[in-house]
Design a protein around this motif. Sequence first.
Motif, short mmCIF file in Angstrom:
data_model
loop_
_atom_site.label_atom_id
_atom_site.label_comp_id
_atom_site.label_asym_id
_atom_site.label_seq_id
_atom_site.Cartn_x
_atom_site.Cartn_y
_atom_site.Cartn_z
N THR A 1 52.82 17.63 61.94
CA THR A 1 52.51 18.60 62.99
C THR A 1 51.31 18.13 63.81
OG1 THR A 1 53.35 20.41 61.64
CG2 THR A 1 51.91 20.99 63.47
N PHE A 2 50.23 17.79 63.14
CA PHE A 2 49.05 17.32 63.85
C PHE A 2 49.31 15.97 64.52
CE2 PHE A 2 46.96 20.77 61.92
CZ PHE A 2 45.70 20.92 62.47
N GLY A 3 50.16 15.16 63.91
CA GLY A 3 50.48 13.88 64.51
C GLY A 3 51.19 14.04 65.84
N ALA A 4 52.01 15.09 65.95
CA ALA A 4 52.70 15.36 67.21
C ALA A 4 51.77 15.96 68.26
CB ALA A 4 53.88 16.30 66.96
N VAL A 5 50.83 16.79 67.80
CA VAL A 5 49.93 17.48 68.74
C VAL A 5 48.80 16.58 69.22
CG1 VAL A 5 48.32 19.40 68.99
CG2 VAL A 5 50.48 19.74 67.76
N PHE A 6 48.20 15.81 68.30
CA PHE A 6 47.01 15.02 68.63
C PHE A 6 47.35 13.54 68.77
CE2 PHE A 6 45.36 18.79 66.44
CZ PHE A 6 44.48 19.26 67.41
N ASN A 7 48.34 13.25 69.58
CA ASN A 7 48.73 11.86 69.84
C ASN A 7 47.85 11.31 70.96
OD1 ASN A 7 50.01 9.43 70.06
ND2 ASN A 7 51.92 10.24 70.90
N ARG A 8 46.58 11.02 70.60
CA ARG A 8 45.61 10.56 71.59
C ARG A 8 44.57 9.67 70.92
NH1 ARG A 8 41.22 13.60 70.32
NH2 ARG A 8 41.55 15.69 69.48
N GLU A 9 43.73 9.04 71.72
CA GLU A 9 42.68 8.18 71.20
C GLU A 9 41.39 8.97 71.02
OE1 GLU A 9 42.17 4.90 73.79
OE2 GLU A 9 44.03 3.89 73.17
N ILE A 10 40.57 8.53 70.06
CA ILE A 10 39.21 9.06 69.94
C ILE A 10 38.42 8.48 71.09
CG2 ILE A 10 37.15 9.18 68.50
CD1 ILE A 10 38.93 8.83 66.06
N PRO A 11 37.81 9.31 71.95
CA PRO A 11 37.13 8.81 73.15
C PRO A 11 36.14 7.68 72.86
CG PRO A 11 37.23 11.21 73.17
CD PRO A 11 37.72 10.77 71.82
N GLY A 12 36.24 6.63 73.64
CA GLY A 12 35.30 5.52 73.55
C GLY A 12 35.53 4.55 72.42
N THR A 13 36.63 4.71 71.68
CA THR A 13 36.87 3.82 70.53
C THR A 13 38.16 3.04 70.64
OG1 THR A 13 38.07 5.49 69.23
CG2 THR A 13 35.66 5.46 69.04
N GLY A 14 39.13 3.55 71.39
CA GLY A 14 40.44 2.91 71.46
C GLY A 14 41.25 3.08 70.20
N VAL A 15 40.83 3.97 69.29
CA VAL A 15 41.50 4.19 68.01
C VAL A 15 42.28 5.51 68.07
CG1 VAL A 15 41.19 4.56 65.54
CG2 VAL A 15 39.74 2.91 66.75
N ASP A 16 43.53 5.45 67.63
CA ASP A 16 44.39 6.63 67.58
C ASP A 16 43.77 7.67 66.64
OD1 ASP A 16 46.46 8.49 67.22
OD2 ASP A 16 48.01 6.96 67.34
N PHE A 17 43.62 8.90 67.13
CA PHE A 17 43.05 9.96 66.29
C PHE A 17 43.88 10.17 65.04
CE2 PHE A 17 43.04 14.45 64.97
CZ PHE A 17 41.71 14.58 64.62
N ARG A 18 45.18 9.92 65.10
CA ARG A 18 46.04 10.13 63.94
C ARG A 18 45.69 9.17 62.81
NH1 ARG A 18 51.83 9.73 66.67
NH2 ARG A 18 50.80 7.82 67.37
N GLN A 19 45.16 7.99 63.16
CA GLN A 19 44.70 7.05 62.13
C GLN A 19 43.49 7.63 61.40
OE1 GLN A 19 46.37 4.10 61.71
NE2 GLN A 19 45.09 3.26 60.08
N TYR A 20 42.61 8.27 62.15
CA TYR A 20 41.45 8.96 61.57
C TYR A 20 41.91 10.13 60.70
CZ TYR A 20 36.94 11.49 61.57
OH TYR A 20 35.79 12.15 61.19
N PHE A 21 42.87 10.87 61.23
CA PHE A 21 43.36 12.08 60.57
C PHE A 21 44.09 11.76 59.27
CE2 PHE A 21 46.90 15.23 60.29
CZ PHE A 21 46.14 16.35 60.02
N MET A 22 44.76 10.60 59.20
CA MET A 22 45.53 10.25 58.01
C MET A 22 44.65 10.21 56.77
SD MET A 22 47.90 6.88 57.23
CE MET A 22 46.64 5.72 57.74
N ALA A 23 43.44 9.67 56.87
CA ALA A 23 42.54 9.60 55.72
C ALA A 23 42.20 10.99 55.22
CB ALA A 23 41.27 8.84 56.10
N GLY A 24 41.93 11.90 56.15
CA GLY A 24 41.62 13.27 55.75
C GLY A 24 42.79 13.95 55.08
N MET A 25 44.01 13.68 55.54
CA MET A 25 45.17 14.32 54.94
C MET A 25 45.44 13.80 53.54
SD MET A 25 46.12 16.79 56.63
CE MET A 25 47.28 17.12 55.33
#
Length: 275
Positions: A50-74
């Motif tokens: 669900t969050f992967g579909a909603v937050f399909n964007r980069e973390i500002p200023g990093t070029g890193v997909d937010f979902r990559q960040y979110f995966m560790a938390g999940m």
Amino acid sequence: MTSPSTRPAPHQPSTLAIGLRRGGVEIRQILRQKDTLIFTFTFPVIIMLTFGAVFNREIPGTGVDFRQYFMAGMIATGVMAAAFITLGVGIAIERDDGTLKRLRGTPMRASSYFIGKFVMVFALCLGQVVLLLGVATLFLGLSLPETGARWLTFAWVMALGVLACTVLGIAISAVPRSGRSAAGVVVLPFMVLQFVSGVFFVFTQMPAGVQQVGALFPLKWMGQGLRSAFLPDVLQRVEAAGSWDHGTTALVLGAWVVGGTLVSLLTFRWYRQAV
């Protein structure tokens, strides 16, 4: 001929041996509880998709997909659900339905019982992590740790995290007054910790007071440790200390393991005490 009084006492299995045998029983029992398995495995997967579909964007200023960040938390919150909720609710129910009373009449020691629970939780967490990593890579296109050092970090953070959440699950099982009230008592702090530990948001983007509260608990440090395995080093700058801070992560998780174990040993009861 040896008299009955001089016969050697029968050999008693060690605490570890009893615990490992109990762990096998626990795994078979949990596999029969289809509703528990469905919740344990599908909850983090549904949230991730669900969050992967909603937050399909980069973390500002990093070029890193937010979902990559979110995966560790999940992965961290999935481990906590498998350990903290499963044990917190399950042990309270076993105390009510007489399971613990029956075990008390066997050579089972409290430490052996704890080992058995850890074996069961470890098996649950292993299956859950494999599932989450598979979903993340196959359906969200996310990346796994790229080096042996990062996999080693993943392994020790997971080991300490599983231990910490296991002993905390055992400890909180003493709080509910009955098995029926256990879910409400255990799930509430779990839900709160998800929001204050940087599971759904970048941790340093939350209010300073919330960060201070989250930093007291193991879920925040599990997430940070796992992010260091999944994310490029450029993302260190969005952490509170400006680095992955592995030393503090190990220290905090280790302290929760020791503290949770002591609390579990002091508060664990085989019987429900009369009010």
